[in-house]
Design an enzyme around this catalytic site. Sequence first.
Site, PDB file in Angstrom:
ATOM      1  N   ILE A  53      -7.090   7.868  -1.078  1.00  0.00           N
ATOM      2  CA  ILE A  53      -7.123   6.370  -1.041  1.00  0.00           C
ATOM      3  C   ILE A  53      -7.725   5.782   0.106  1.00  0.00           C
ATOM      4  O   ILE A  53      -7.496   6.358   1.169  1.00  0.00           O
ATOM      5  CB  ILE A  53      -5.554   5.986  -0.911  1.00  0.00           C
ATOM      6  CG1 ILE A  53      -5.396   4.122  -1.010  1.00  0.00           C
ATOM      7  CG2 ILE A  53      -4.889   6.570   0.099  1.00  0.00           C
ATOM      8  CD1 ILE A  53      -3.922   3.839  -1.092  1.00  0.00           C
ATOM      9  N   SER A  54      -8.761   4.895  -0.102  1.00  0.00           N
ATOM     10  CA  SER A  54      -9.556   4.423   0.839  1.00  0.00           C
ATOM     11  C   SER A  54      -8.964   4.013   2.116  1.00  0.00           C
ATOM     12  O   SER A  54      -7.866   3.199   1.710  1.00  0.00           O
ATOM     13  CB  SER A  54     -10.805   3.676   0.343  1.00  0.00           C
ATOM     14  OG  SER A  54     -11.501   4.303  -0.399  1.00  0.00           O
ATOM     15  N   GLN A  55      -9.364   3.843   3.208  1.00  0.00           N
ATOM     16  CA  GLN A  55      -8.731   3.221   4.369  1.00  0.00           C
ATOM     17  C   GLN A  55      -8.696   1.877   4.074  1.00  0.00           C
ATOM     18  O   GLN A  55      -9.721   1.161   3.523  1.00  0.00           O
ATOM     19  CB  GLN A  55      -9.495   3.862   5.590  1.00  0.00           C
ATOM     20  CG  GLN A  55     -10.960   3.105   5.781  1.00  0.00           C
ATOM     21  CD  GLN A  55     -11.353   3.398   7.247  1.00  0.00           C
ATOM     22  OE1 GLN A  55     -12.266   4.514   7.146  1.00  0.00           O
ATOM     23  NE2 GLN A  55     -11.240   2.974   8.316  1.00  0.00           N
ATOM     24  N   PRO A  56      -7.934   1.057   4.406  1.00  0.00           N
ATOM     25  CA  PRO A  56      -7.924  -0.520   4.338  1.00  0.00           C
ATOM     26  C   PRO A  56      -9.091  -1.206   4.858  1.00  0.00           C
ATOM     27  O   PRO A  56      -9.624  -1.929   4.122  1.00  0.00           O
ATOM     28  CB  PRO A  56      -6.510  -0.844   5.066  1.00  0.00           C
ATOM     29  CG  PRO A  56      -5.698   0.336   5.222  1.00  0.00           C
ATOM     30  CD  PRO A  56      -6.557   1.516   5.255  1.00  0.00           C
TER      31      PRO A  56
ATOM     32  N   ARG B 106       0.846  -1.274  -0.051  1.00  0.00           N
ATOM     33  CA  ARG B 106      -0.139  -0.054  -0.020  1.00  0.00           C
ATOM     34  C   ARG B 106       0.915   1.250   0.074  1.00  0.00           C
ATOM     35  O   ARG B 106       0.330   2.341  -0.539  1.00  0.00           O
ATOM     36  CB  ARG B 106      -0.857   0.082   1.326  1.00  0.00           C
ATOM     37  CG  ARG B 106      -1.948   1.151   1.279  1.00  0.00           C
ATOM     38  CD  ARG B 106      -3.121   1.009   2.466  1.00  0.00           C
ATOM     39  NE  ARG B 106      -4.009   1.815   2.122  1.00  0.00           N
ATOM     40  CZ  ARG B 106      -4.126   3.052   2.952  1.00  0.00           C
ATOM     41  NH1 ARG B 106      -3.178   3.236   4.146  1.00  0.00           N
ATOM     42  NH2 ARG B 106      -5.130   3.868   3.114  1.00  0.00           N
TER      43      ARG B 106
END
Length: 216
Positions: free
Chosen positions: A65-68, A39
């Site tokens: 970028i979306s959170q995991p 990531r």
Amino acid sequence: MMRKDSFRHIGMRTRLVEELRRKRITDERVLEAIGRVPRHLFLESSFIKFAYQDKAFPIGAGQTISQPYTVALQSQLLEVKAGEKILEVGTGSGYQAAVLIEMGVKLFSIERQGELYQRSVRLLRELGYQGRFYLGDGYEGLAAQAPFDKIIITAGAPVIPRNLLMQLKVGGMMVIPFGDKKQVLMRIIRINEDEFEQEEIEECAFVPMLNGVVGK
């Protein structure tokens, strides 16, 4: 440009996977994929030391970028099987695409921001992720490539796009953040040619899904 994935990064991903387990991500294939995707390479360099925190970060062009956890939850809700044909609406950083490709899908991904599209496709190819990537309007989808087994939308849609529903095969599934100011993550299953079943999962917060193409 050389891109490094060190033992330290691998250790940080292992801790992230354990954190996602505690947050009730139970699909082992999703967790394994997140454990493999570097990531930190999908982030602006200034954020690399934060890459494995469960947080969203800006990636330019007004996108994040979306959170995991969000990536893991959407991937888990899709009930992904290897070999499935999946449309991703909103390539963004390319991180969600990489996770799905790690899970063995045939990925088709569309992005409206020319700047992001160029950067993400270049990175994904450099890292060896094979998918089919398009610059275009996500509301239109990819009718020429339909039908899809699954569709994942990575931006908050104020309406559920009928064009996309029609590109699902019967029995297919869409995961979509639905709503304008207040969003809820929904799973929609196509029961037959005319009927769809909807399930609300949980409240969420995504950047808005917009029409049109910006830049080339």
